[in-house]
Scaffold this motif. Structure first.
Motif, mmCIF file in Angstrom:
data_model
loop_
_atom_site.group_PDB
_atom_site.id
_atom_site.type_symbol
_atom_site.label_atom_id
_atom_site.label_comp_id
_atom_site.label_asym_id
_atom_site.label_seq_id
_atom_site.Cartn_x
_atom_site.Cartn_y
_atom_site.Cartn_z
ATOM 1 N N TYR A 34 -43.043 18.171 -84.755
ATOM 2 C CA TYR A 34 -42.981 19.488 -84.115
ATOM 3 C C TYR A 34 -43.824 19.526 -82.846
ATOM 4 O O TYR A 34 -44.753 18.737 -82.670
ATOM 5 C CB TYR A 34 -43.458 20.571 -85.089
ATOM 6 C CG TYR A 34 -44.869 20.364 -85.583
ATOM 7 C CD1 TYR A 34 -45.961 20.882 -84.884
ATOM 8 C CD2 TYR A 34 -45.119 19.634 -86.748
ATOM 9 C CE1 TYR A 34 -47.258 20.670 -85.330
ATOM 10 C CE2 TYR A 34 -46.413 19.418 -87.197
ATOM 11 C CZ TYR A 34 -47.478 19.941 -86.488
ATOM 12 O OH TYR A 34 -48.764 19.727 -86.919
ATOM 13 N N VAL A 65 -45.070 22.023 -90.495
ATOM 14 C CA VAL A 65 -45.436 22.824 -89.327
ATOM 15 C C VAL A 65 -46.548 23.803 -89.703
ATOM 16 O O VAL A 65 -46.456 24.480 -90.735
ATOM 17 C CB VAL A 65 -44.214 23.611 -88.817
ATOM 18 C CG1 VAL A 65 -44.587 24.441 -87.596
ATOM 19 C CG2 VAL A 65 -43.077 22.656 -88.500
ATOM 20 N N TRP A 72 -52.918 25.512 -86.612
ATOM 21 C CA TRP A 72 -52.444 24.708 -85.486
ATOM 22 C C TRP A 72 -53.592 24.310 -84.569
ATOM 23 O O TRP A 72 -53.755 23.131 -84.242
ATOM 24 C CB TRP A 72 -51.391 25.491 -84.698
ATOM 25 C CG TRP A 72 -50.967 24.811 -83.433
ATOM 26 C CD1 TRP A 72 -50.330 23.607 -83.318
ATOM 27 C CD2 TRP A 72 -51.159 25.288 -82.098
ATOM 28 N NE1 TRP A 72 -50.108 23.305 -81.985
ATOM 29 C CE2 TRP A 72 -50.607 24.328 -81.218
ATOM 30 C CE3 TRP A 72 -51.724 26.448 -81.559
ATOM 31 C CZ2 TRP A 72 -50.624 24.482 -79.835
ATOM 32 C CZ3 TRP A 72 -51.736 26.607 -80.177
ATOM 33 C CH2 TRP A 72 -51.191 25.631 -79.332
ATOM 34 N N MET A 88 -42.112 27.197 -81.155
ATOM 35 C CA MET A 88 -42.214 25.899 -81.808
ATOM 36 C C MET A 88 -40.832 25.261 -81.877
ATOM 37 O O MET A 88 -39.823 25.948 -82.069
ATOM 38 C CB MET A 88 -42.766 26.067 -83.227
ATOM 39 C CG MET A 88 -43.269 24.793 -83.864
ATOM 40 S SD MET A 88 -44.881 24.259 -83.224
ATOM 41 C CE MET A 88 -45.988 25.459 -83.970
ATOM 42 N N VAL A 90 -38.988 22.067 -83.985
ATOM 43 C CA VAL A 90 -39.168 21.158 -85.115
ATOM 44 C C VAL A 90 -37.973 20.217 -85.182
ATOM 45 O O VAL A 90 -36.817 20.666 -85.178
ATOM 46 C CB VAL A 90 -39.282 21.930 -86.446
ATOM 47 C CG1 VAL A 90 -39.538 20.962 -87.598
ATOM 48 C CG2 VAL A 90 -40.383 22.977 -86.364
ATOM 49 N N THR A 173 -43.243 31.864 -82.744
ATOM 50 C CA THR A 173 -44.276 31.847 -83.785
ATOM 51 C C THR A 173 -44.793 33.240 -84.133
ATOM 52 O O THR A 173 -45.193 33.489 -85.269
ATOM 53 C CB THR A 173 -45.475 30.989 -83.353
ATOM 54 O OG1 THR A 173 -46.081 31.570 -82.186
ATOM 55 C CG2 THR A 173 -45.046 29.558 -83.055
#
Length: 206
Positions: A34, A65, A72, A88, A90, A173
């Motif tokens: 990711y 993730v 993060w 994000m 992935v 996010t």
């Protein structure tokens, strides 16, 4: 280095801690990777970042993730001033990745701690797994183009695309506590000072 043939490579990368392993698409198969990306920050100097990153050497997290900004920031040691975020991407790398992306190459290892050189001092421990990958210019441009569309739309819906046989999920996010929050305070200042002092001592010894 057998994986990279006659190409010139760099074995010492400050963003890694400990052993770094060179891998091909065969070793990457089955992994989930990711990247955070987003528009330029209004709070920090972080400029706009892109879903595909720099095609010759893009950073990707490895594994599940992070579900929060704290997870993060701390595991990936991404300083506030470095990387715009808010979105994000992935990639779900399939078991037959070697057939789909035969030329893919990467370095994989643990993320090093990071600290800001100036006030406000920020210290992030790192420790997550990351890779620095070369997936080819065409693939990276496709990832970036879709990421730009996702940024422009600003939707809360997950956008899923198949790119060169691999599934990519793009999403927002919605993290609210992502800037000037994590890695600050007295404890972080002390840890950053210790790390900075050790680094300076090491340089002097060399």
């Amino acid at each position: 280095m057998p994986v990279f043939g006659a190409q010139r490579v760099y074995k010492d990368i400050a963003s890694f801690h400990g052993a770094i392993t060179a891998v091909t698409s065969r070793e990457l198969a089955g992994k989930k990777i990711y990247r955070a990306f987003g528009n330029a920050s209004r709070v920090t100097p972080a400029s706009e970042s892109f879903a595909g990153g720099f095609w010759a050497a893009a950073y990707w997290g490895v594994g599940e993730v992070p579900k929060t900004a704290k997870a993060w920031r701390e595991s990936a040691a991404v300083l506030d001033d470095w990387n715009a975020n808010g979105f994000m991407v992935v990639a779900h790398l399939p078991d037959n990745l070697a057939e789909l992306w035969p030329e893919a190459k990467a370095w994989i290892g643990r993320i090093a701690e990071q600290y800001s050189p100036d006030s406000p001092f920020q210290y992030l421990e790192g420790g997550g797994e990351q890779l620095v990958a070369n997936f080819g210019k065409n693939l990276v441009e496709q990832i970036t183009a879709i990421g730009n569309e996702v940024k422009a739309a600003g939707s809360n819906e997950v956008r899923t695309e198949m790119i060169d046989g691999v599934r990519f999920d793009f999403f927002k996010t919605n993290w609210k506590d992502v800037e000037r929050v994590h890695g600050y305070g007295e404890a972080s200042n002390k840890q950053a000072a210790t790390t900075r002092r050790l680094t300076e001592d090491e340089v002097r010894e060399k």
